[in-house]
Design a protein around this motif. Structure first.
Motif, PDB file in Angstrom:
ATOM      1  N   LEU A 181       0.482   7.426  11.277  1.00 41.57           N
ATOM      2  CA  LEU A 181      -0.535   6.434  10.978  1.00 41.57           C
ATOM      3  C   LEU A 181      -1.428   6.958   9.856  1.00 41.57           C
ATOM      4  CD1 LEU A 181      -1.655   3.667  12.089  1.00 41.57           C
ATOM      5  CD2 LEU A 181      -3.370   5.046  13.293  1.00 41.57           C
ATOM      6  N   VAL A 182      -1.482   6.232   8.740  1.00 44.39           N
ATOM      7  CA  VAL A 182      -2.281   6.662   7.585  1.00 44.39           C
ATOM      8  C   VAL A 182      -3.010   5.457   7.002  1.00 44.39           C
ATOM      9  CG1 VAL A 182      -0.865   8.650   6.940  1.00 44.39           C
ATOM     10  CG2 VAL A 182      -0.256   6.385   6.086  1.00 44.39           C
ATOM     11  N   ARG A 183      -4.174   5.711   6.406  1.00 46.31           N
ATOM     12  CA  ARG A 183      -4.935   4.614   5.814  1.00 46.31           C
ATOM     13  C   ARG A 183      -4.232   4.035   4.595  1.00 46.31           C
ATOM     14  NH1 ARG A 183      -8.837   8.203   7.457  1.00 46.31           N
ATOM     15  NH2 ARG A 183      -8.759   9.293   5.461  1.00 46.31           N
ATOM     16  N   ASP A 184      -3.552   4.880   3.822  1.00 47.61           N
ATOM     17  CA  ASP A 184      -2.885   4.417   2.600  1.00 47.61           C
ATOM     18  C   ASP A 184      -1.483   5.009   2.544  1.00 47.61           C
ATOM     19  OD1 ASP A 184      -2.030   3.619   0.136  1.00 47.61           O
ATOM     20  OD2 ASP A 184      -3.711   4.466  -0.989  1.00 47.61           O
ATOM     21  N   PRO A 185      -0.466   4.314   3.056  1.00 50.46           N
ATOM     22  CA  PRO A 185       0.899   4.851   3.039  1.00 50.46           C
ATOM     23  C   PRO A 185       1.399   5.173   1.635  1.00 50.46           C
ATOM     24  CG  PRO A 185       0.749   2.945   4.492  1.00 50.46           C
ATOM     25  CD  PRO A 185      -0.548   3.009   3.727  1.00 50.46           C
ATOM     26  N   GLY A 186       0.842   4.516   0.630  1.00 52.33           N
ATOM     27  CA  GLY A 186       1.277   4.774  -0.741  1.00 52.33           C
ATOM     28  C   GLY A 186       0.953   6.169  -1.212  1.00 52.33           C
ATOM     29  N   LYS A 187      -0.054   6.785  -0.600  1.00 51.32           N
ATOM     30  CA  LYS A 187      -0.435   8.140  -0.986  1.00 51.32           C
ATOM     31  C   LYS A 187       0.185   9.211  -0.097  1.00 51.32           C
ATOM     32  CE  LYS A 187      -4.893   6.748  -2.955  1.00 51.32           C
ATOM     33  NZ  LYS A 187      -6.369   6.931  -2.894  1.00 51.32           N
ATOM     34  N   ALA A 188       0.984   8.792   0.873  1.00 50.94           N
ATOM     35  CA  ALA A 188       1.587   9.748   1.801  1.00 50.94           C
ATOM     36  C   ALA A 188       2.688  10.533   1.117  1.00 50.94           C
ATOM     37  CB  ALA A 188       2.150   9.014   3.011  1.00 50.94           C
ATOM     38  N   ARG A 189       2.855  11.775   1.571  1.00 49.57           N
ATOM     39  CA  ARG A 189       3.917  12.608   1.024  1.00 49.57           C
ATOM     40  C   ARG A 189       5.282  12.091   1.474  1.00 49.57           C
ATOM     41  NH1 ARG A 189       2.740  18.236   3.320  1.00 49.57           N
ATOM     42  NH2 ARG A 189       1.661  17.037   4.898  1.00 49.57           N
ATOM     43  N   THR A 190       6.275  12.280   0.638  1.00 51.37           N
ATOM     44  CA  THR A 190       7.626  11.895   1.002  1.00 51.37           C
ATOM     45  C   THR A 190       8.195  12.921   1.975  1.00 51.37           C
ATOM     46  OG1 THR A 190       7.985  10.847  -1.144  1.00 51.37           O
ATOM     47  CG2 THR A 190       9.935  11.410   0.141  1.00 51.37           C
ATOM     48  N   MET A 191       8.478  12.468   3.191  1.00 51.92           N
ATOM     49  CA  MET A 191       9.070  13.339   4.199  1.00 51.92           C
ATOM     50  C   MET A 191      10.191  12.572   4.888  1.00 51.92           C
ATOM     51  SD  MET A 191       6.012  15.518   6.030  1.00 51.92           S
ATOM     52  CE  MET A 191       4.805  14.222   6.260  1.00 51.92           C
ATOM     53  N   PRO A 192      11.404  13.104   4.885  1.00 57.11           N
ATOM     54  CA  PRO A 192      12.514  12.388   5.527  1.00 57.11           C
ATOM     55  C   PRO A 192      12.282  12.240   7.025  1.00 57.11           C
ATOM     56  CG  PRO A 192      13.154  14.639   4.954  1.00 57.11           C
ATOM     57  CD  PRO A 192      11.818  14.396   4.324  1.00 57.11           C
ATOM     58  N   GLY A 193      12.674  11.094   7.542  1.00 61.24           N
ATOM     59  CA  GLY A 193      12.600  10.876   8.978  1.00 61.24           C
ATOM     60  C   GLY A 193      11.246  10.441   9.486  1.00 61.24           C
ATOM     61  N   ILE A 194      10.302  10.110   8.591  1.00 63.75           N
ATOM     62  CA  ILE A 194       8.964   9.709   9.002  1.00 63.75           C
ATOM     63  C   ILE A 194       8.756   8.228   8.677  1.00 63.75           C
ATOM     64  CG2 ILE A 194       6.493  10.177   8.869  1.00 63.75           C
ATOM     65  CD1 ILE A 194       8.124  12.591   9.755  1.00 63.75           C
ATOM     66  N   GLU A 195       8.300   7.455   9.651  1.00 64.16           N
ATOM     67  CA  GLU A 195       7.945   6.055   9.435  1.00 64.16           C
ATOM     68  C   GLU A 195       6.432   5.983   9.233  1.00 64.16           C
ATOM     69  OE1 GLU A 195       7.836   1.735  11.774  1.00 64.16           O
ATOM     70  OE2 GLU A 195       8.564   3.539  12.799  1.00 64.16           O
ATOM     71  N   TRP A 196       6.028   5.594   8.038  1.00 66.15           N
ATOM     72  CA  TRP A 196       4.600   5.547   7.721  1.00 66.15           C
ATOM     73  C   TRP A 196       4.045   4.171   8.066  1.00 66.15           C
ATOM     74  CZ3 TRP A 196       2.352  10.031   6.515  1.00 66.15           C
ATOM     75  CH2 TRP A 196       3.166  11.069   6.054  1.00 66.15           C
ATOM     76  N   ILE A 197       2.963   4.174   8.827  1.00 65.94           N
ATOM     77  CA  ILE A 197       2.344   2.934   9.280  1.00 65.94           C
ATOM     78  C   ILE A 197       0.902   2.900   8.782  1.00 65.94           C
ATOM     79  CG2 ILE A 197       1.659   1.574  11.295  1.00 65.94           C
ATOM     80  CD1 ILE A 197       3.910   2.932  12.840  1.00 65.94           C
ATOM     81  N   GLN A 198       0.512   1.794   8.190  1.00 65.83           N
ATOM     82  CA  GLN A 198      -0.866   1.679   7.714  1.00 65.83           C
ATOM     83  C   GLN A 198      -1.802   1.435   8.886  1.00 65.83           C
ATOM     84  OE1 GLN A 198      -1.492  -1.262   4.681  1.00 65.83           O
ATOM     85  NE2 GLN A 198      -3.484  -0.452   4.115  1.00 65.83           N
ATOM     86  N   GLY A 199      -2.873   2.205   8.936  1.00 67.18           N
ATOM     87  CA  GLY A 199      -3.837   2.043  10.011  1.00 67.18           C
ATOM     88  C   GLY A 199      -4.889   3.125   9.939  1.00 67.18           C
ATOM     89  N   ASP A 200      -5.894   3.009  10.792  1.00 62.57           N
ATOM     90  CA  ASP A 200      -7.043   3.897  10.773  1.00 62.57           C
ATOM     91  C   ASP A 200      -7.254   4.450  12.170  1.00 62.57           C
ATOM     92  OD1 ASP A 200      -9.605   5.093  10.595  1.00 62.57           O
ATOM     93  OD2 ASP A 200     -10.229   3.658   9.061  1.00 62.57           O
ATOM     94  N   ALA A 201      -7.385   5.761  12.286  1.00 60.66           N
ATOM     95  CA  ALA A 201      -7.604   6.396  13.589  1.00 60.66           C
ATOM     96  C   ALA A 201      -8.923   5.993  14.209  1.00 60.66           C
ATOM     97  CB  ALA A 201      -7.543   7.916  13.445  1.00 60.66           C
ATOM     98  N   MET A 202      -9.823   5.394  13.418  1.00 57.20           N
ATOM     99  CA  MET A 202     -11.096   4.930  13.947  1.00 57.20           C
ATOM    100  C   MET A 202     -11.002   3.514  14.521  1.00 57.20           C
ATOM    101  SD  MET A 202     -13.587   7.075  13.942  1.00 57.20           S
ATOM    102  CE  MET A 202     -14.966   5.944  14.115  1.00 57.20           C
ATOM    103  N   VAL A 203      -9.871   2.856  14.353  1.00 59.96           N
ATOM    104  CA  VAL A 203      -9.689   1.495  14.860  1.00 59.96           C
ATOM    105  C   VAL A 203      -8.754   1.555  16.066  1.00 59.96           C
ATOM    106  CG1 VAL A 203      -8.944  -0.861  14.318  1.00 59.96           C
ATOM    107  CG2 VAL A 203     -10.022   0.558  12.537  1.00 59.96           C
ATOM    108  N   ARG A 204      -9.327   1.377  17.244  1.00 57.80           N
ATOM    109  CA  ARG A 204      -8.550   1.591  18.468  1.00 57.80           C
ATOM    110  C   ARG A 204      -7.313   0.715  18.540  1.00 57.80           C
ATOM    111  NH1 ARG A 204     -11.379   2.407  24.211  1.00 57.80           N
ATOM    112  NH2 ARG A 204     -12.207   4.065  22.883  1.00 57.80           N
ATOM    113  N   ALA A 205      -7.435  -0.550  18.199  1.00 55.19           N
ATOM    114  CA  ALA A 205      -6.289  -1.455  18.304  1.00 55.19           C
ATOM    115  C   ALA A 205      -5.127  -0.989  17.438  1.00 55.19           C
ATOM    116  CB  ALA A 205      -6.716  -2.872  17.917  1.00 55.19           C
TER     117      ALA A 205
END
Length: 336
Positions: free
Chosen positions: A39-63
């Motif tokens: 879970l990351v705020r901006d998946p576009g800035k995430a590092r490329t790592m094989p086998g990882i599904e990047w999901i947009q979201g904020d750890a401060m937002v419970r839902a």
């Protein structure tokens, strides 16, 4: 150790996968066959790592945390406030969201990389799972409250805390090694030593991540609230890391400077980075070692990369070896 085939159906959510420990654990989980969401705020800035599904979201937002954690078996809570600011307002709400998500997932195990800041360094030279937590700093008190909340939740959301020393590794930018000891992006010209003469513990992130994944593979042997210490590298005299840097860079006469604690003390009243740093000065003044007896009872041995190999990989990742010079990464707070 559990095989890839045995872990194919296991799913994990990693919070903080763009950071050093979160990224290392995410990679290790994927290599062991876990299905990994990050879970990351901006998946576009995430590092490329094989086998990882990047999901947009904020750890401060419970839902958003609850939704990302659906059907997972483990939640790795390796997230920190942006820029390590506003700890008092953000750290505890984030762990509350993770606890809620673990419960909603049917009891996913929460994994927390623990710190030594929960303890008084002058009174606790050796830490095990029974050591009294009497912090002397603001961050330490927050960490104790955080762990107490996990303890209270562990009856229906089991917990694994793996406590370790200061991080270093190929992808670890926000660290004492990568922000104080050497200057990222250029070959090493000098070493800044924050604690020469005092014992200090270090954790090589690939070894720590491997340890966490191996522990998760033995769920049936873990306690509902499991707290273990990762010994890592114990630098008894505060010179081992500097000597390894000299060997790896083939510079036996590489100069060494003391960290400017005096300047941090002078600037601390104005807040910001100096205030954060000076809070943990005592952890460089007193030796604090981690007792890994419980960990060894579970794993038999810690994953342990030879020191020079680990230092070489770290310096290469930071762009500090002549053949691996990189764009200088952002330097932010080493006191996380």
């Amino acid at each position: 150790m559990q095989t890839t085939a045995e872990t194919t159906a296991r799913r994990a959510l990693v919070l903080g996968a763009t950071g050093g420990i979160g990224g290392a654990v995410a990679q290790a989980l994927a290599l062991h066959g876990w299905q990994v969401r990050a879970l990351v705020r901006d998946p576009g800035k995430a590092r490329t790592m094989p086998g990882i599904e990047w999901i947009q979201g904020d750890a401060m937002v419970r839902a958003e945390v609850v939704e990302a954690a659906a059907d997972t078996h483990a939640i790795v809570h390796a997230v920190n406030p942006p820029g390590y600011r506003n700890w008092e307002k953000l750290v505890l709400p984030m762990i509350d969201n993770t606890i809620a998500a673990a419960r909603a997932a049917g009891g996913a195990r929460i994994v927390l990389p623990g710190t030594i800041y929960n303890f008084d360094p002058a009174a606790t030279p050796l830490i095990d799972e029974r050591s009294a937590q009497r912090p002397r700093t603001r961050k330490g008190r927050i960490r104790v409250t955080l762990e107490n909340r996990l303890l209270a939740a562990s009856a229906d959301a089991p917990v694994l805390i793996v406590r370790a020393g200061d991080f270093f590794g190929p992808d670890c930018r926000n660290s004492w090694f990568g922000q104080a000891m050497v200057k990222p992006g250029v070959p090493v010209r000098r070493i800044v030593n924050p604690g020469k003469g005092t014992g200090h513990g270090w954790a090589y992130l690939p070894d720590l991540a491997e340890t966490i994944v191996c522990l998760l593979a033995m769920e049936d042997r873990l306690r509902p609230f499991e707290r273990v210490q990762f010994e890592g590298i114990w630098d008894a005299g505060g010179t081992m890391m500097a000597d390894a840097i000299r060997r790896v860079t083939h510079q036996p006469d590489l100069p060494e400077a003391a960290f400017p604690w005096w300047l941090m003390r002078l600037l601390a009243p104005f807040g910001g980075f100096p205030r954060e740093v000076i809070e943990i000065e005592e952890y460089w003044r007193h030796p604090v070692r981690l007792d890994n007896t419980r960990l060894l009872a579970l794993l038999d041995e810690e994953p342990r990369t030879p020191l020079d190999t680990a230092i070489a990989a770290t310096l290469a990742g930071l762009g500090c070896l002549p053949s691996t010079r990189l764009r200088t990464p952002r330097l932010r707070e080493a006191a996380a």
